[in-house]
Design a protein around this motif. Structure first.
Motif, PDB file in Angstrom:
ATOM      1  N   GLU A  81       5.622 -97.060   1.331  1.00  0.00           N
ATOM      2  CA  GLU A  81       6.772 -96.442   2.004  1.00  0.00           C
ATOM      3  C   GLU A  81       7.771 -95.872   0.999  1.00  0.00           C
ATOM      4  O   GLU A  81       8.486 -94.910   1.300  1.00  0.00           O
ATOM      5  CB  GLU A  81       7.455 -97.468   2.914  1.00  0.00           C
ATOM      6  CG  GLU A  81       6.639 -97.862   4.133  1.00  0.00           C
ATOM      7  CD  GLU A  81       5.462 -98.767   3.819  1.00  0.00           C
ATOM      8  OE1 GLU A  81       4.508 -98.822   4.626  1.00  0.00           O
ATOM      9  OE2 GLU A  81       5.484 -99.444   2.754  1.00  0.00           O
ATOM     10  N   SER A 124      11.209 -90.095   5.663  1.00  0.00           N
ATOM     11  CA  SER A 124       9.818 -90.012   6.098  1.00  0.00           C
ATOM     12  C   SER A 124       9.688 -89.177   7.364  1.00  0.00           C
ATOM     13  O   SER A 124       8.768 -88.363   7.501  1.00  0.00           O
ATOM     14  CB  SER A 124       9.257 -91.416   6.338  1.00  0.00           C
ATOM     15  OG  SER A 124       7.877 -91.372   6.587  1.00  0.00           O
ATOM     16  N   GLN A 128      15.399 -99.315  11.753  1.00  0.00           N
ATOM     17  CA  GLN A 128      14.274 -98.400  11.555  1.00  0.00           C
ATOM     18  C   GLN A 128      14.286 -97.294  12.597  1.00  0.00           C
ATOM     19  O   GLN A 128      14.092 -96.111  12.276  1.00  0.00           O
ATOM     20  CB  GLN A 128      12.960 -99.167  11.622  1.00  0.00           C
ATOM     21  CG  GLN A 128      11.730 -98.276  11.420  1.00  0.00           C
ATOM     22  CD  GLN A 128      10.428 -99.062  11.359  1.00  0.00           C
ATOM     23  OE1 GLN A 128      10.243-100.010  12.110  1.00  0.00           O
ATOM     24  NE2 GLN A 128       9.541 -98.661  10.462  1.00  0.00           N
ATOM     25  N   ALA A 146       8.334 -99.912   6.656  1.00  0.00           N
ATOM     26  CA  ALA A 146       9.684 -99.486   6.274  1.00  0.00           C
ATOM     27  C   ALA A 146      10.757-100.176   7.103  1.00  0.00           C
ATOM     28  O   ALA A 146      11.664 -99.530   7.637  1.00  0.00           O
ATOM     29  CB  ALA A 146       9.808 -97.981   6.376  1.00  0.00           C
ATOM     30  N   THR A 152       4.648 -91.065  10.838  1.00  0.00           N
ATOM     31  CA  THR A 152       5.500 -91.171   9.660  1.00  0.00           C
ATOM     32  C   THR A 152       4.970 -92.271   8.752  1.00  0.00           C
ATOM     33  O   THR A 152       4.324 -93.219   9.212  1.00  0.00           O
ATOM     34  CB  THR A 152       6.946 -91.494  10.058  1.00  0.00           C
ATOM     35  OG1 THR A 152       6.956 -92.695  10.846  1.00  0.00           O
ATOM     36  CG2 THR A 152       7.563 -90.353  10.853  1.00  0.00           C
ATOM     37  N   ASN A 210      13.088 -94.426   6.351  1.00  0.00           N
ATOM     38  CA  ASN A 210      12.691 -93.949   7.669  1.00  0.00           C
ATOM     39  C   ASN A 210      13.175 -92.538   7.945  1.00  0.00           C
ATOM     40  O   ASN A 210      12.425 -91.713   8.469  1.00  0.00           O
ATOM     41  CB  ASN A 210      13.201 -94.917   8.741  1.00  0.00           C
ATOM     42  CG  ASN A 210      12.362 -96.162   8.828  1.00  0.00           C
ATOM     43  OD1 ASN A 210      11.288 -96.160   9.418  1.00  0.00           O
ATOM     44  ND2 ASN A 210      12.821 -97.245   8.225  1.00  0.00           N
ATOM     45  N   THR A 229       5.911 -95.011   7.626  1.00  0.00           N
ATOM     46  CA  THR A 229       6.948 -96.030   7.762  1.00  0.00           C
ATOM     47  C   THR A 229       6.413 -97.349   8.309  1.00  0.00           C
ATOM     48  O   THR A 229       7.179 -98.165   8.824  1.00  0.00           O
ATOM     49  CB  THR A 229       8.067 -95.522   8.704  1.00  0.00           C
ATOM     50  OG1 THR A 229       7.482 -95.088   9.948  1.00  0.00           O
ATOM     51  CG2 THR A 229       8.835 -94.383   8.076  1.00  0.00           C
TER      52      THR A 229
END
Length: 353
Positions: free
Chosen positions: A66, A119, A176, A98, A93, A116, A95
């Motif tokens: 990430e 991304s 997130q 993440a 993504t 986040n 993530t």
């Protein structure tokens, strides 16, 4: 609260429900598998020599995929574009891990929000580059399970022990979600669920976010059956898993990871029988093999043939790949299912009656 837009229309990803009725949609493949192909070093993960932001960060950063959205964004964008070129309608993504909870392993919990948002921007930019009127592309905010579980003890000698609370998970997921939304995602994907209580924390955070902001985005849910028992790690069968989360009214509900398509089939068939949502399936490329270049044995031809079998039998609405899959796998899957009709939602059948 209805996430599926029946009472409150989606504010992003509005075209997805209709597209799922028209054809089988394609999700991308594995991000981690592709990152491995670049054979990145510790210095690469830190962004050195061009990026000195993390030069003095304590502890190893290699493996923190990430972080690459901040230190090697061109690699992540290139991977996104390879999947889009292969025919993916939806890309995830980068993530999966993440969250502040997961990033504690690398002493980087404070970077979760930034990871986040950045991304999501990278994924959304790639989608914009490949979108056409006839084939729009969508960025899904990937929300992983975290390394900590709310319902499973980390100590075999103490069944009541827990290493995290529901509220701590909810707060981490909310952070997130806010980052992903700010970065421009079209939908959210709560995936690789092995502990249903963790998933409920993520979905509760989504509910709060939608309520506080007035936004409504499609939500996709995907669990993982960990072995031949047909259960997720926290003990639920796929039917129980569906029934415990069906009140969310997700756009899609399905399975990913842990198993290859051959072993996943009976569980996808069960979900296709009971779900009144679109069914998703993105399996691994077979079972792990550390001697393989990708860590898995199945070729694109094998994986696509198995997934096409699901489509031929009317079991799925969205397909893609998980661990061990590459753009070649996704291209083969997309080509194979292009001739198939999507599964009819039970919800649609009830409405028609």
């Amino acid at each position: 609260m209805q996430f599926n837009g029946l009472s409150q229309p989606y504010t992003r990803g509005k075209a997805l429900p209709e597209l799922l009725k028209q054809r089988i949609l394609i999700l991308d493949g594995a991000m981690g598998t592709m990152i491995q192909q670049y054979k990145l070093t510790e210095a690469d993960y830190r962004g050195l020599p061009g990026n000195t932001r993390f030069v003095d960060h304590p502890g190893d950063l290699k493996g923190n995929n990430e972080l690459l959205v901040l230190t090697q964004p061109q690699i992540i964008s290139e991977i996104h574009e390879k999947y889009l070129d292969a025919g993916a309608d939806i890309i995830e993504t980068n993530t999966f891990g993440a969250t502040s909870v997961a990033q504690e392993d690398y002493k980087m919990p404070g970077l979760a929000r930034e990871m986040n948002e950045v991304s999501a921007k990278l994924a959304r930019a790639a989608c914009d580059k490949y979108s056409t009127v006839d084939k729009p592309r969508f960025a899904a905010g990937a929300i992983g399970p975290t390394p900590k579980t709310a319902s499973i003890s980390p100590d075999v000698n103490d069944p009541g022990a827990r290493n995290i609370t529901f509220d701590a998970l909810r707060a981490s997921y909310r952070e997130q979600i806010e980052g992903l939304f700010a970065g421009g995602v079209d939908l959210f994907l709560v995936e690789t669920i092995f502990d249903t209580l963790n998933a409920k924390a993520a979905l509760f955070a989504l509910d709060e976010f939608f309520g506080d902001t007035g936004e409504r985005l499609p939500v996709m849910i995907s669990g993982t059956v960990t072995d031949a028992s047909g259960r997720i790690l926290s003990g639920q069968t796929v039917e129980a898993f569906w029934n415990s989360l069906r009140h969310i009214k997700p756009l899609t509900f399905g399975l990913n990871c842990a198993l290859g398509a051959a072993l996943m089939r009976p569980y996808i068939a069960e979900l296709a029988r009971i779900c009144d949502a679109a069914v998703s399936c993105y399996p691994n490329a077979g079972l792990p093999n550390p001697m393989s270049d990708t860590g898995f044995d199945e070729t694109p031809e094998i994986t696509s043939g198995l997934v096409d079998g699901f489509a031929k039998d009317g079991l799925v609405n969205l397909v893609g790949g998980c661990c061990g899959t590459t753009p070649d796998h996704i291209r083969a899957i997309a080509n194979a299912v292009a001739k198939r009709k999507p599964r009819v939602f039970y919800r649609e059948q009830a409405e028609e009656v």
